[in-house]
Motif scaffolding. Structure first.
Motif, PDB file in Angstrom:
ATOM      1  N   ARG A  14      -5.715  -4.888   6.989  1.00 34.38           N
ATOM      2  CA  ARG A  14      -4.735  -5.997   6.976  1.00 34.38           C
ATOM      3  C   ARG A  14      -5.091  -7.033   5.928  1.00 34.38           C
ATOM      4  O   ARG A  14      -4.215  -7.608   5.289  1.00 34.38           O
ATOM      5  N   VAL A  15      -6.392  -7.278   5.732  1.00 34.03           N
ATOM      6  CA  VAL A  15      -6.814  -8.258   4.721  1.00 34.03           C
ATOM      7  C   VAL A  15      -6.415  -7.749   3.323  1.00 34.03           C
ATOM      8  O   VAL A  15      -5.889  -8.488   2.499  1.00 34.03           O
ATOM      9  N   ILE A  16      -6.671  -6.460   3.070  1.00 31.06           N
ATOM     10  CA  ILE A  16      -6.290  -5.876   1.776  1.00 31.06           C
ATOM     11  C   ILE A  16      -4.778  -6.009   1.564  1.00 31.06           C
ATOM     12  O   ILE A  16      -4.317  -6.415   0.496  1.00 31.06           O
ATOM     13  N   GLU A  17      -4.015  -5.681   2.592  1.00 25.23           N
ATOM     14  CA  GLU A  17      -2.541  -5.776   2.486  1.00 25.23           C
ATOM     15  C   GLU A  17      -2.095  -7.209   2.198  1.00 25.23           C
ATOM     16  O   GLU A  17      -1.212  -7.436   1.370  1.00 25.23           O
ATOM     17  N   ARG A  18      -2.754  -8.161   2.882  1.00 30.98           N
ATOM     18  CA  ARG A  18      -2.386  -9.566   2.658  1.00 30.98           C
ATOM     19  C   ARG A  18      -2.717 -10.009   1.246  1.00 30.98           C
ATOM     20  O   ARG A  18      -1.956 -10.741   0.621  1.00 30.98           O
TER      21      ARG A  18
ATOM     22  N   HIS B 258      -8.813   1.020   1.152  1.00 33.84           N
ATOM     23  CA  HIS B 258      -7.902   0.793   2.275  1.00 33.84           C
ATOM     24  C   HIS B 258      -7.949   1.962   3.247  1.00 33.84           C
ATOM     25  O   HIS B 258      -7.941   1.781   4.467  1.00 33.84           O
ATOM     26  N   ARG B 259      -8.048   3.172   2.709  1.00 32.04           N
ATOM     27  CA  ARG B 259      -8.070   4.369   3.542  1.00 32.04           C
ATOM     28  C   ARG B 259      -9.313   4.403   4.442  1.00 32.04           C
ATOM     29  O   ARG B 259      -9.266   4.911   5.555  1.00 32.04           O
TER      30      ARG B 259
ATOM     31  N   ILE C 298       0.851  -1.188   0.000  1.00 31.62           N
ATOM     32  CA  ILE C 298       0.000   0.000   0.000  1.00 31.62           C
ATOM     33  C   ILE C 298       0.890   1.242   0.000  1.00 31.62           C
ATOM     34  O   ILE C 298       1.904   1.284   0.682  1.00 31.62           O
ATOM     35  N   CYS C 299       0.514   2.235  -0.812  1.00 28.83           N
ATOM     36  CA  CYS C 299       1.243   3.505  -0.755  1.00 28.83           C
ATOM     37  C   CYS C 299       0.213   4.614  -0.586  1.00 28.83           C
ATOM     38  O   CYS C 299      -0.993   4.359  -0.585  1.00 28.83           O
ATOM     39  N   SER C 300       0.665   5.854  -0.438  1.00 28.18           N
ATOM     40  CA  SER C 300      -0.281   6.962  -0.289  1.00 28.18           C
ATOM     41  C   SER C 300      -0.975   7.224  -1.628  1.00 28.18           C
ATOM     42  O   SER C 300      -0.422   6.948  -2.699  1.00 28.18           O
TER      43      SER C 300
ATOM     44  N   GLU D 232     -14.576  -7.561  -3.453  1.00 25.53           N
ATOM     45  CA  GLU D 232     -15.581  -7.425  -2.407  1.00 25.53           C
ATOM     46  C   GLU D 232     -15.199  -6.302  -1.434  1.00 25.53           C
ATOM     47  O   GLU D 232     -16.032  -5.463  -1.069  1.00 25.53           O
ATOM     48  N   LEU D 233     -13.939  -6.297  -1.013  1.00 24.58           N
ATOM     49  CA  LEU D 233     -13.465  -5.258  -0.081  1.00 24.58           C
ATOM     50  C   LEU D 233     -13.516  -3.872  -0.722  1.00 24.58           C
ATOM     51  O   LEU D 233     -13.868  -2.887  -0.080  1.00 24.58           O
ATOM     52  N   VAL D 234     -13.122  -3.804  -2.009  1.00 20.16           N
ATOM     53  CA  VAL D 234     -13.134  -2.529  -2.720  1.00 20.16           C
ATOM     54  C   VAL D 234     -14.553  -1.952  -2.724  1.00 20.16           C
ATOM     55  O   VAL D 234     -14.752  -0.759  -2.473  1.00 20.16           O
TER      56      VAL D 234
END
Lengths: 329, 329
Positions: free
Chosen positions: B259-263, B250-251, B165-167, B281-283
């Motif tokens: 953490r799930v997104i990062e994984r 993510h933000r 993840i980045c800004s 789904e998360l998005v």
């Protein structure tokens, strides 16, 4: 900027000027795409492209300063092409250190090579600001891009020719585009930027094509006869490249030994070192090295003669000296 | 050659002109490097680059015929970059058919992309013969090569940003170079070839950078919201690309969902389809698509406003119309 006394410029000084220019553009510590570019450019190679470009320019009455960015351009494009070659050939070493793809990964080395091509064209465009009339930059752009296309065509041809025997004539035509075009890129850009007339441009075209063939044959020989600096000797055999010493040995060998050569080229299973040693033995047995050396000498002699149409200057002499066997590596 | 009545040229005709030009240069049945070039160029894509180049040229008072080779040039360079992208991303499909590396092998596709770059610069150099003053070709050469360098820098940056993840700011800066520079290559070359003044060039630079960001965000959304023509939807997740919808979701997500997104981004083991579905789904759950769409609209609106500094012509109108959501794909 102090101008350089052309008559005083020795070979070592030409190389030093280009090195300083590269170091200024990509100083130590640059990041991202530029880090990959610097990795490919430094430590410096033989600087044959920049040298040829500058000498060709001087040989038709040009000056050094205005074409210096173009000298950087041909070095960039050559290094970019080598970066991609190393990916294609799976060569892990270049100029005595790990190849770019081994350090940065293949994806970054693909983009790194692309970046060096674009850097090359960006540098060429700077010649306009350095005092070269725009029409000459346009002519040089045509030479640079068309030479790049010849090199690309040869690369596709070489990949297709892999692992099989072809005629010597077909091979020579391929290396004329592969290595002749690389030298022509330098000579042609240098000459057109200096405003050379058509007859001088044509002379340099013949010179670079013939010299490129001679140069490539010499390079081919080194895989079987000596050590290629920083590049593993086994690369050609591992990649099943039917280089000239192999083709010439094949031509002289009896049918049963021809079959062994063909099998070694096609073989992808046994260890590369083993295949290389077997091929080297056959190449020597059937005079591949000696015949290749003779051909190489013939081509560089013809290259020297091609320069008869250039004005007789010390720069023409320097270009001719490059054809003396032993000078050329 | 009969000249074209500029005022009569509709979008479809612009695309048709470029298609005919490409088909003439690389006719069916070409071999070697040209076969690879044709494979990448045909079937034709959206021709957004050539369209932007021609419209930008017309918008500052230029004509079509002299810049037509340059329209081919930007198409070549874009297709060459895509050929290399597909190698880097391991994408097996492009424009609804197997990617070049899947058909010709990776080595030939590397060289094929290189060849398309050199074809691009060769085509640009033809504009001189087509009547563009040499000084303008020189200016366009600077734009073309520097835009290529921005695209290369973004590609290296994108590879480095992979799987983390980045800004949002860092991501936007990257896609400004990735996609903004691609559109700028077209607009800038078209404008400089037509002899545009600095203020028009600057307006088109702002327009293309902003439009490029909007365009890329739209492209990012398609991986999670619709079908990307000819390109597998799972590519972004498989390659661990932190695209804008993911970064925005993510933000907004609570720490445990972050953490799930990062994984999912870091995961290289589980099946790509599975990871893609979980990420989609998360998005959606954390409004990544809606927020991305809003940002995309904001950028294309700003792109339209950037053209206020251009003379009010039908070509400016056409460029502005490209920013209307729905037109832009």
């Amino acid at each position: 900027m102090a101008d350089i006394d052309v008559a005083q410029v020795a070979d070592a000084e030409v190389a030093e000027l280009v090195r300083a220019e590269v170091d200024f553009r990509w100083p130590e510590g640059v990041a991202g795409l530029d880090e990959v570019a610097r990795y490919g450019l430094v430590p410096f190679g033989k600087m044959m492209g920049p040298w040829l470009l500058i000498r060709s320019s001087l040989a038709v009455g040009g000056e050094i300063r205005p074409v210096l960015p173009a000298a950087v351009a041909v070095e960039c494009i050559q290094v970019g092409a080598m970066m991609h070659d190393d990916i294609i050939d799976g060569d892990p070493q270049r100029r005595g250190k790990p190849a770019a793809h081994a350090v940065f990964g293949t994806p970054t080395a693909v983009v790194g090579g692309d970046g060096l091509f674009f850097h090359g064209f960006a540098a060429l465009s700077e010649c306009g600001k350095a005092g070269v009339p725009a029409a000459r930059v346009g002519r040089a752009l045509t030479v640079l891009s068309e030479a790049g296309l010849r090199i690309g065509s040869a690369a596709v041809e070489e990949i297709r020719m892999g692992r099989t025997i072809c005629s010597v004539e077909k091979y020579l035509a391929m290396i004329k585009d592969k290595s002749g075009a690389l030298l022509w890129m330098a000579c042609g850009v240098g000459a057109t930027l200096a405003g050379a007339d058509e007859s001088s441009v044509a002379a340099l075209r013949r010179y670079s094509d013939l010299l490129g063939i001679g140069y490539q044959i010499r390079d081919d020989m080194m895989a079987y006869d000596g050590t290629r600096a920083g590049k593993p000797n086994v690369s050609d055999v591992r990649n099943g490249r039917p280089t000239l010493p192999v083709l010439l040995a094949h031509r002289r060998a009896p049918r049963d030994r021809q079959r062994v050569i063909e099998r070694l080229l096609a073989d992808t299973a046994s260890p590369a070192e083993e295949r290389h040693d077997a091929m080297a033995e056959l190449v020597h047995e059937f005079d591949g090295i000696r015949s290749a050396r003779e051909m190489s000498h013939r081509y560089v002699r013809m290259a020297a003669m091609a320069l008869n149409d250039l004005p007789p200057t010390e720069h023409r002499t320097a270009l001719i000296e490059l054809t003396v066997p032993g000078r050329l590596v």
